[in-house]
Design an enzyme around this catalytic site. Structure first.
Site, short mmCIF file in Angstrom:
data_model
loop_
_atom_site.label_atom_id
_atom_site.label_comp_id
_atom_site.label_asym_id
_atom_site.label_seq_id
_atom_site.Cartn_x
_atom_site.Cartn_y
_atom_site.Cartn_z
N THR A 1 14.80 76.64 103.88
CA THR A 1 15.05 76.86 105.24
C THR A 1 14.34 76.35 106.26
O THR A 1 13.18 76.11 106.03
CB THR A 1 14.90 78.63 105.36
OG1 THR A 1 15.28 79.16 106.48
CG2 THR A 1 13.83 79.13 104.92
N ASP A 2 15.07 76.45 107.65
CA ASP A 2 14.23 75.63 108.55
C ASP A 2 13.34 76.74 109.10
O ASP A 2 12.40 76.50 110.03
CB ASP A 2 15.17 75.58 109.76
CG ASP A 2 16.10 76.35 110.35
OD1 ASP A 2 16.11 77.71 109.71
OD2 ASP A 2 16.82 76.09 111.01
N GLU A 3 13.37 78.19 108.59
CA GLU A 3 12.45 79.22 109.18
C GLU A 3 11.19 78.86 108.93
O GLU A 3 10.17 79.42 109.53
CB GLU A 3 12.94 80.58 108.77
CG GLU A 3 14.63 80.75 109.01
CD GLU A 3 15.07 82.10 109.13
OE1 GLU A 3 14.14 83.05 109.21
OE2 GLU A 3 16.23 82.34 108.99
N TYR B 1 10.03 86.85 105.15
CA TYR B 1 10.75 85.94 104.51
C TYR B 1 10.40 84.81 104.53
O TYR B 1 10.19 83.86 103.45
CB TYR B 1 12.09 86.17 105.08
CG TYR B 1 13.28 85.19 104.74
CD1 TYR B 1 13.66 85.02 103.51
CD2 TYR B 1 13.89 84.31 105.78
CE1 TYR B 1 14.30 83.99 103.18
CE2 TYR B 1 14.51 83.32 105.43
CZ TYR B 1 14.82 83.06 104.06
OH TYR B 1 15.71 82.03 103.80
N LYS C 1 9.33 81.78 101.74
CA LYS C 1 9.83 80.39 101.51
C LYS C 1 8.86 79.49 101.64
O LYS C 1 8.93 78.35 100.93
CB LYS C 1 11.12 80.19 102.34
CG LYS C 1 12.39 81.30 101.98
CD LYS C 1 12.81 81.22 100.80
CE LYS C 1 13.92 79.89 100.71
NZ LYS C 1 14.37 79.91 99.42
P1 NAD Z 1 21.80 85.59 99.25
O1 NAD Z 1 20.76 86.69 99.70
O2 NAD Z 1 23.29 85.65 99.90
O3 NAD Z 1 21.71 85.23 97.73
C1 NAD Z 1 20.85 85.31 96.89
C2 NAD Z 1 21.12 85.34 95.51
O4 NAD Z 1 19.97 85.20 94.73
C3 NAD Z 1 22.00 86.67 95.13
O5 NAD Z 1 23.04 86.26 94.40
C4 NAD Z 1 20.99 87.69 94.51
O6 NAD Z 1 21.52 88.38 93.36
C5 NAD Z 1 20.11 86.51 93.61
N1 NAD Z 1 18.56 86.70 93.28
C6 NAD Z 1 17.75 87.33 94.15
N2 NAD Z 1 16.50 87.54 93.61
C7 NAD Z 1 16.85 87.07 92.24
C8 NAD Z 1 15.99 87.05 90.97
N3 NAD Z 1 14.70 87.68 91.12
N4 NAD Z 1 16.33 86.42 90.00
C9 NAD Z 1 17.78 85.91 90.23
N5 NAD Z 1 18.46 85.87 90.93
C10 NAD Z 1 18.10 86.53 91.99
O7 NAD Z 1 21.27 84.30 99.93
P2 NAD Z 1 21.96 83.01 100.58
O8 NAD Z 1 22.04 83.09 101.88
O9 NAD Z 1 23.16 82.44 99.58
O10 NAD Z 1 20.81 81.86 100.23
C11 NAD Z 1 20.58 81.25 99.23
C12 NAD Z 1 19.25 80.47 99.28
O11 NAD Z 1 19.53 79.24 100.44
C13 NAD Z 1 18.04 80.91 99.54
O12 NAD Z 1 17.04 80.28 99.01
C14 NAD Z 1 17.84 81.00 101.15
O13 NAD Z 1 16.42 81.04 101.54
C15 NAD Z 1 18.35 79.71 101.40
N6 NAD Z 1 18.90 79.61 102.67
C16 NAD Z 1 19.72 80.25 103.48
C17 NAD Z 1 20.20 80.19 104.66
C18 NAD Z 1 21.13 81.07 105.15
O14 NAD Z 1 21.66 80.97 106.30
N7 NAD Z 1 21.77 82.31 104.53
C19 NAD Z 1 19.86 79.24 105.29
C20 NAD Z 1 18.91 78.02 104.86
C21 NAD Z 1 18.33 78.41 103.65
P1 TYD Z 2 20.41 86.65 110.80
O1 TYD Z 2 21.86 86.35 110.54
O2 TYD Z 2 19.77 87.90 110.17
O3 TYD Z 2 19.64 85.21 110.26
P2 TYD Z 2 18.00 84.85 110.63
O4 TYD Z 2 17.57 85.97 110.89
O5 TYD Z 2 17.63 84.18 109.10
O6 TYD Z 2 18.07 83.91 111.61
O7 TYD Z 2 20.15 86.77 112.21
C1 TYD Z 2 20.63 85.56 113.34
C2 TYD Z 2 20.04 85.96 114.55
O8 TYD Z 2 20.84 87.02 115.08
C3 TYD Z 2 18.69 86.31 114.60
O9 TYD Z 2 18.06 85.87 115.80
C4 TYD Z 2 18.69 87.86 114.45
C5 TYD Z 2 19.99 88.16 115.46
N1 TYD Z 2 20.69 89.45 114.85
C6 TYD Z 2 21.21 90.40 115.85
O10 TYD Z 2 20.80 90.17 117.15
N2 TYD Z 2 21.99 91.44 115.53
C7 TYD Z 2 22.23 91.51 114.29
O11 TYD Z 2 22.74 92.68 113.73
C8 TYD Z 2 21.56 90.78 113.19
C9 TYD Z 2 21.81 91.11 111.92
C10 TYD Z 2 20.97 89.45 113.61
#
Ligand code: NAD
Ligand code: TYD
Length: 357
Positions: free
Chosen positions: A133-135, A159, A163
């Site tokens: 992630t970019d975070e 988080y 990461k």
């Molecule tokens: P998500 O939370 O929707 O899904 C995570 C999945 O991992 C779930 O299916 C969960 O059951 C599985 N999981 C959790 N713990 C586990 C374990 N110990 N063993 C096996 N499986 C396990 O997450 P996402 O949003 O799909 O993100 C996927 C990846 O992409 C993550 O690594 C996250 O850090 C990264 N990422 C997400 C975003 C975003 O905006 N969602 C952006 C950049 C990077």
């Molecule tokens: P989120 O979707 O949780 O992603 P991330 O924290 O990984 O960026 O949140 C996106 C942005 O929206 C973040 O600045 C937090 C804000 N946010 C709200 O203002 N209200 C909400 O109910 C949620 C879930 C997030």
């Protein structure tokens, strides 16, 4: 040939598995623990596809991971599995340390043992793609340039710290042991199958239910939004032609403030599914801010474009329109998610306007 995907029942992982099976002939072994965020219903379209092999299990289980590698002999691992929600990491960081750090460590060690035993051709072809992630880069000042791959790591939430630790492990396994690691650091994704605890699906689902739309703090925090299908394409591109040991930043060139996202979703829903109670933006509530809330993320995605030719295909307008259509057409998926552990979480943290995250 097969690849091993971890976390393929989550939001991005499920999109990736579906896209992969739609655009290649190669099998996928999908290892997922099915935490609250894992949803097999998202994989319903491939339930009868013999190329998809789902395995319920934990990435921290070295015996299981080792067995899967020896049995299926994948040519690559694409590692999505993680705890991914910042608010949950603030309430309970332990699982983030376990899955994101120990889990990545376990996978890297199992991958190293498996890779070391491959013959030369298979060894050269093997890749471990770590999805991040970019975070990990922390928060940007309003006028600072977007995050390049060389930006310092300054994670601010449990988080992002977990990461960041996993990124460092992946790097070290390449530098020290020569494991062919690739890392992607992507900005905020949105699209089908996203669990409605994250901003965009939460706003859609709450608005349709007539519930408050919680906006943290002043709502002026900025995220760089990328449609999930574009992220999946970027991962396929890096897997196919990324340079071993490199990291690639992936972003949408779409910096938008949270409050503007919420207004956009409300306005589009007013057109698509008008409410008899009036415009959806009446439901917006400013609530207590998230502790340690990062103010701005933005990705400089020029390296992946220059080296590998990837650029996002969707604009925010086209991506959000697809996303809204999907949520409106998949009320069953949403309803089933809401009847699970999700509901307890929602009740504790979001029910009623004004509650803190
Ligand atoms: P998500 O939370 O929707 O899904 C995570 C999945 O991992 C779930 O299916 C969960 O059951 C599985 N999981 C959790 N713990 C586990 C374990 N110990 N063993 C096996 N499986 C396990 O997450 P996402 O949003 O799909 O993100 C996927 C990846 O992409 C993550 O690594 C996250 O850090 C990264 N990422 C997400 C975003 C975003 O905006 N969602 C952006 C950049 C990077
Ligand atoms: P989120 O979707 O949780 O992603 P991330 O924290 O990984 O960026 O949140 C996106 C942005 O929206 C973040 O600045 C937090 C804000 N946010 C709200 O203002 N209200 C909400 O109910 C949620 C879930 C997030």
């Amino acid at each position: 040939m097969a690849i091993l995907v971890t976390g393929g029942a989550g939001f991005i992982g499920a999109n990736f598995v579906l896209d992969w099976l739609a655009c290649t002939d190669e099998a996928v072994v999908n290892l997922d623990k099915l935490t609250y965020a894992g949803n097999l219903e998202s994989l319903a379209p491939v339930v009868d596809d013999g190329r998809h092999r789902f395995v319920a299990g934990d990435i921290c289980d070295a015996q299981l991971v080792g067995r899967l590698l020896e049995t299926h002999r994948p040519r690559s691992i694409v590692h999505f599995a993680a705890e991914s929600h910042v608010d949950r990491s603030i309430r309970g960081p332990g699982e983030f340390v376990r899955t994101n750090i120990e889990g990545t460590y376990t996978l890297l060690e199992c991958a190293r043992a498996y890779w070391s035993g491959l013959d030369t051709g298979a060894k050269d072809a093997f890749r471990f793609l770590h999805v991040s992630t970019d975070e990990v880069y922390g928060s940007l000042a309003p006028d600072a340039p977007p995050f390049a791959e060389t930006h310092a790591y300054e994670p601010n939430s449990p988080y992002s710290a977990s990461k960041a630790a996993s990124d460092h492990l992946a790097r070290a396994w390449h530098q020290t042991y020569g494991l062919p690691v690739l890392t992607t650091n992507c900005s905020n994704n949105y699209g089908p199958f996203q669990f409605p605890e994250k901003l965009i699906p939460l706003v859609i689902v709450n608005a349709l239910a007539g519930k408050p739309l919680p906006v943290y703090g002043d709502g002026r925090q900025v995220r760089d939004w990328l449609y999930v299908g574009d992220h999946c394409a970027a991962i396929r591109t890096v897997l196919a032609s990324g340079r071993i040991g490199e990291t690639y930043n992936v972003g949408g060139w779409n910096e938008i403030a949270n409050i503007d996202i919420v207004h956009t979703v409300c306005r589009l829903l007013d057109g698509l599914r008008p409410s008899s109670a009036g415009p959806y933006e009446q439901l917006i509530r400013f609530v207590a801010d998230r502790p340690g809330h990062d103010r701005r993320y933005a990705i400089d995605a020029r390296k992946i474009e220059r080296e590998l030719g990837w650029r996002p295909a969707e604009t925010f307008d086209s991506g959000i329109a697809k996303t809204l259509r999907w949520y409106l057409d998949h009320g069953d998926w949403v309803g089933h998610v809401q009847s699970g552990a999700y509901r307890e979480w929602m009740a504790r943290h979001y029910d009623g306007a004004g509650s803190a995250p």
